[in-house]
Write an enzyme that holds these catalytic residues in place. Sequence first.
Site, PDB file in Angstrom:
ATOM      1  N   GLU A   1      44.293   6.894  25.528  1.00  0.00           N
ATOM      2  CA  GLU A   1      43.777   8.013  24.683  1.00  0.00           C
ATOM      3  C   GLU A   1      44.623   9.006  24.557  1.00  0.00           C
ATOM      4  O   GLU A   1      45.001   9.196  23.325  1.00  0.00           O
ATOM      5  CB  GLU A   1      42.480   8.518  25.231  1.00  0.00           C
ATOM      6  CG  GLU A   1      41.378   7.525  25.041  1.00  0.00           C
ATOM      7  CD  GLU A   1      40.046   8.089  25.757  1.00  0.00           C
ATOM      8  OE1 GLU A   1      39.013   8.006  25.154  1.00  0.00           O
ATOM      9  OE2 GLU A   1      40.197   8.218  27.082  1.00  0.00           O
TER      10      GLU A   1
ATOM     11  N   ALA B   1      42.100   8.672  34.005  1.00  0.00           N
ATOM     12  CA  ALA B   1      41.684   9.818  34.399  1.00  0.00           C
ATOM     13  C   ALA B   1      41.576   9.774  35.949  1.00  0.00           C
ATOM     14  O   ALA B   1      41.596   8.721  36.422  1.00  0.00           O
ATOM     15  CB  ALA B   1      40.388  10.214  33.591  1.00  0.00           C
TER      16      ALA B   1
ATOM     17  N   GLY C   1      42.166   7.295  29.924  1.00  0.00           N
ATOM     18  CA  GLY C   1      42.820   8.417  29.432  1.00  0.00           C
ATOM     19  C   GLY C   1      43.987   8.533  28.985  1.00  0.00           C
ATOM     20  O   GLY C   1      44.597   9.195  28.019  1.00  0.00           O
TER      21      GLY C   1
END
Length: 262
Positions: A118, A69, A115
Amino acid sequence: MMGTDYENLAISLEESICLISIDREKKLNALNKATLNELHQAVTSALRDESISSIIITGKGSKAFVAGADISEFSNYNAEEGKELAAEAQTKVFDVIHHAGKPIIAVINGFALGGGFELALACHMRIASTSAKFGFPEVSLGLIPGYGGTQRLTQIVGRGLAFELILTGEMITAERAYSLGLVNYITSPEEAIDKAKEILEIIGSRSPQALAAAIKAVNASQQASGYEVEIDEFSKRFGTAEFREGVAAFIEKRKPNFKKKP
């Protein structure tokens, strides 16, 4: 969707396969809010488009799939803002991919961290190039994965290995990721997209309605009602035109001709 101008994504179509590339190479394709919003738009558009049968998600360049992120955007967030960040991203992007009725493959080149890891986990399958690296470094920032990573990683590799990867924050190689069942295939960087297309071309010859039902049933295996969902989705296939065509083709020893529209 091809007519949509994206600032952080590059979109291309090859026959019925939509290739979505996160295009922030100088930022190692980090997921900022704008990129997450564009991912939502691109994925939902592809899922609505009847001419598109499947999706590949990858990152531009050889250094990173998505290196995490964009920390600079939320470094000063309080607890409520952090909760809203995670909830919105999970609802609009990660859960949409996870529950998509069309197959979505992540092609991982370079770093898939935080992220980015993910995002790869939310996809139905993963293909890694030999240069891929996976990891959840959040604990070194005083955080934990917030886009579904604690749940999806545990579902794929089991509790013990999920604890190891999340609690150490260490990166693992493509080879170890393959040995843990995190990725379906390892290829050279040049061959990764072609391998994904090869798999999706095979899938694309199957019944679209059955594919959507199978994805729903497999995802339901992570719920207590998984067996009931499987029975329900299985039973719904009977009496459909696709079922009749598939059985007729089998009996007649020919390839089935499934129409793309439901």
